[in-house]
Motif scaffolding. Structure first.
Motif, PDB file in Angstrom:
ATOM      1  N   LEU A   1     -23.878   4.245 -15.928  1.00 33.25           N
ATOM      2  CA  LEU A   1     -22.692   4.688 -16.646  1.00 33.25           C
ATOM      3  C   LEU A   1     -21.483   3.776 -16.447  1.00 33.25           C
ATOM      4  O   LEU A   1     -20.396   4.097 -16.895  1.00 33.25           O
ATOM      5  CB  LEU A   1     -22.343   6.127 -16.242  1.00 33.25           C
ATOM      6  CG  LEU A   1     -23.363   7.171 -16.695  1.00 33.25           C
ATOM      7  CD1 LEU A   1     -22.979   8.548 -16.189  1.00 33.25           C
ATOM      8  CD2 LEU A   1     -23.522   7.159 -18.212  1.00 33.25           C
ATOM      9  N   LYS A   2     -21.673   2.639 -15.832  1.00 27.73           N
ATOM     10  CA  LYS A   2     -20.575   1.683 -15.697  1.00 27.73           C
ATOM     11  C   LYS A   2     -20.341   1.004 -17.044  1.00 27.73           C
ATOM     12  O   LYS A   2     -21.291   0.631 -17.738  1.00 27.73           O
ATOM     13  CB  LYS A   2     -20.894   0.620 -14.646  1.00 27.73           C
ATOM     14  CG  LYS A   2     -20.767   1.125 -13.230  1.00 27.73           C
ATOM     15  CD  LYS A   2     -20.961  -0.018 -12.255  1.00 27.73           C
ATOM     16  CE  LYS A   2     -20.744   0.483 -10.842  1.00 27.73           C
ATOM     17  NZ  LYS A   2     -20.909  -0.605  -9.873  1.00 27.73           N
TER      18      LYS A   2
ATOM     19  N   THR B   1     -31.685   8.329  -8.703  1.00 21.25           N
ATOM     20  CA  THR B   1     -30.672   8.615  -7.690  1.00 21.25           C
ATOM     21  C   THR B   1     -29.289   8.576  -8.318  1.00 21.25           C
ATOM     22  O   THR B   1     -29.083   8.034  -9.393  1.00 21.25           O
ATOM     23  CB  THR B   1     -30.734   7.576  -6.561  1.00 21.25           C
ATOM     24  OG1 THR B   1     -30.331   6.315  -7.080  1.00 21.25           O
ATOM     25  CG2 THR B   1     -32.126   7.485  -5.962  1.00 21.25           C
ATOM     26  N   ASN B   2     -28.326   9.127  -7.608  1.00 20.55           N
ATOM     27  CA  ASN B   2     -26.947   9.122  -8.096  1.00 20.55           C
ATOM     28  C   ASN B   2     -26.425   7.706  -8.259  1.00 20.55           C
ATOM     29  O   ASN B   2     -25.696   7.407  -9.190  1.00 20.55           O
ATOM     30  CB  ASN B   2     -26.043   9.916  -7.159  1.00 20.55           C
ATOM     31  CG  ASN B   2     -26.213  11.405  -7.354  1.00 20.55           C
ATOM     32  OD1 ASN B   2     -26.738  11.833  -8.378  1.00 20.55           O
ATOM     33  ND2 ASN B   2     -25.777  12.186  -6.390  1.00 20.55           N
ATOM     34  N   ALA B   3     -26.799   6.824  -7.330  1.00 18.56           N
ATOM     35  CA  ALA B   3     -26.334   5.439  -7.432  1.00 18.56           C
ATOM     36  C   ALA B   3     -26.856   4.801  -8.718  1.00 18.56           C
ATOM     37  O   ALA B   3     -26.127   4.120  -9.416  1.00 18.56           O
ATOM     38  CB  ALA B   3     -26.772   4.642  -6.215  1.00 18.56           C
ATOM     39  N   THR B   4     -28.103   5.042  -9.055  1.00 14.11           N
ATOM     40  CA  THR B   4     -28.666   4.481 -10.281  1.00 14.11           C
ATOM     41  C   THR B   4     -27.983   5.088 -11.499  1.00 14.11           C
ATOM     42  O   THR B   4     -27.633   4.378 -12.430  1.00 14.11           O
ATOM     43  CB  THR B   4     -30.187   4.740 -10.348  1.00 14.11           C
ATOM     44  OG1 THR B   4     -30.791   4.192  -9.180  1.00 14.11           O
ATOM     45  CG2 THR B   4     -30.792   4.125 -11.567  1.00 14.11           C
ATOM     46  N   THR B   5     -27.782   6.392 -11.497  1.00 16.27           N
ATOM     47  CA  THR B   5     -27.094   7.046 -12.601  1.00 16.27           C
ATOM     48  C   THR B   5     -25.683   6.512 -12.730  1.00 16.27           C
ATOM     49  O   THR B   5     -25.221   6.216 -13.834  1.00 16.27           O
ATOM     50  CB  THR B   5     -27.069   8.579 -12.386  1.00 16.27           C
ATOM     51  OG1 THR B   5     -28.415   9.034 -12.295  1.00 16.27           O
ATOM     52  CG2 THR B   5     -26.344   9.276 -13.514  1.00 16.27           C
ATOM     53  N   ASP B   6     -24.984   6.354 -11.604  1.00 15.37           N
ATOM     54  CA  ASP B   6     -23.628   5.813 -11.642  1.00 15.37           C
ATOM     55  C   ASP B   6     -23.618   4.400 -12.210  1.00 15.37           C
ATOM     56  O   ASP B   6     -22.755   4.049 -13.015  1.00 15.37           O
ATOM     57  CB  ASP B   6     -22.999   5.831 -10.248  1.00 15.37           C
ATOM     58  CG  ASP B   6     -22.642   7.238  -9.784  1.00 15.37           C
ATOM     59  OD1 ASP B   6     -22.632   8.168 -10.627  1.00 15.37           O
ATOM     60  OD2 ASP B   6     -22.385   7.408  -8.582  1.00 15.37           O
ATOM     61  N   ASP B   7     -24.589   3.573 -11.807  1.00 14.17           N
ATOM     62  CA  ASP B   7     -24.667   2.210 -12.333  1.00 14.17           C
ATOM     63  C   ASP B   7     -24.902   2.212 -13.847  1.00 14.17           C
ATOM     64  O   ASP B   7     -24.328   1.399 -14.565  1.00 14.17           O
ATOM     65  CB  ASP B   7     -25.777   1.418 -11.652  1.00 14.17           C
ATOM     66  CG  ASP B   7     -25.416   1.014 -10.222  1.00 14.17           C
ATOM     67  OD1 ASP B   7     -24.215   1.078  -9.867  1.00 14.17           O
ATOM     68  OD2 ASP B   7     -26.339   0.639  -9.476  1.00 14.17           O
TER      69      ASP B   7
ATOM     70  N   ASN C   1     -22.106  -2.208 -17.864  1.00  9.86           N
ATOM     71  CA  ASN C   1     -23.547  -2.138 -18.089  1.00  9.86           C
ATOM     72  C   ASN C   1     -23.915  -1.576 -19.470  1.00  9.86           C
ATOM     73  O   ASN C   1     -25.100  -1.401 -19.756  1.00  9.86           O
ATOM     74  CB  ASN C   1     -24.217  -1.299 -16.998  1.00  9.86           C
ATOM     75  CG  ASN C   1     -24.145  -1.986 -15.650  1.00  9.86           C
ATOM     76  OD1 ASN C   1     -24.074  -3.209 -15.567  1.00  9.86           O
ATOM     77  ND2 ASN C   1     -24.139  -1.202 -14.587  1.00  9.86           N
ATOM     78  N   GLN C   2     -22.929  -1.311 -20.292  1.00  6.70           N
ATOM     79  CA  GLN C   2     -23.175  -0.695 -21.597  1.00  6.70           C
ATOM     80  C   GLN C   2     -23.438  -1.744 -22.669  1.00  6.70           C
ATOM     81  O   GLN C   2     -22.645  -2.669 -22.860  1.00  6.70           O
ATOM     82  CB  GLN C   2     -21.982   0.172 -22.013  1.00  6.70           C
ATOM     83  CG  GLN C   2     -21.657   1.282 -21.032  1.00  6.70           C
ATOM     84  CD  GLN C   2     -22.853   2.157 -20.737  1.00  6.70           C
ATOM     85  OE1 GLN C   2     -23.456   2.732 -21.646  1.00  6.70           O
ATOM     86  NE2 GLN C   2     -23.206   2.261 -19.470  1.00  6.70           N
TER      87      GLN C   2
END
Length: 148
Positions: A10-11, A2-8, A14-15
């Motif tokens: 790329l935070k 989902t977009n929310a997971t993809t957005d998370d 979270n890297q």
């Protein structure tokens, strides 16, 4: 995904790369005031640690153990030589090989450096087992990245 997971994913927070770079910068800043009285920078301290384990040794061997290329290790060694801690000399067996050896001052510095690990543990408020677990976890990651 989902977009929310993809957005998370790329935070910045979270890297893995960001966490490691930040940790490395923090570690160097912790070591700086501890090493300053010894007249060493953090990279020079790493060179001295390797030489305290084995000296003399070739510049290539030293660089390999430090995960550096010889062109990066060479200026560190030159500075330590200027400070009277090491000597550089061409190998009698192979003139292409540059050997690095501790001087008497370089060997004596080891006794002064014995307090460094304890001061680092105190600064990060971690005991030997916690430091070991963290180091081992990072070492496993480093080992995985070099197996390609």
């Amino acid at each position: 995904m989902t977009n929310a997971t993809t957005d998370d994913l790329l935070k910045l927070e979270n890297q893995l790369c960001f966490a490691l770079v930040t940790a490395a910068r923090n570690v160097v800043s912790i070591y700086r005031p501890i090493l300053e009285p010894l007249g060493l920078t953090h990279p020079q301290y790493l060179v001295m640690l390797a030489l305290w384990e084995r000296s003399p040794r070739s510049l290539t061997d030293l660089a390999n153990d430090l995960a550096l290329d010889p062109a990066t290790a060479s200026p560190l060694v030159k500075r330590l030589e200027a400070d009277g801690r090491v000597v550089r000399q061409r190998s009698g067996e192979d003139e292409r090989r540059l050997d690095i050896a501790l001087t008497e001052d370089g060997r004596a510095l080891r006794a002064q450096a014995t307090h460094v690990p304890g001061k680092v543990m105190a600064a990060v408020q971690m005991n030997l087992e916690e430091i070991g677990a963290l180091r081992d976890g990072i070492s496993q990651f480093v080992g995985r990245t070099t197996e390609r």
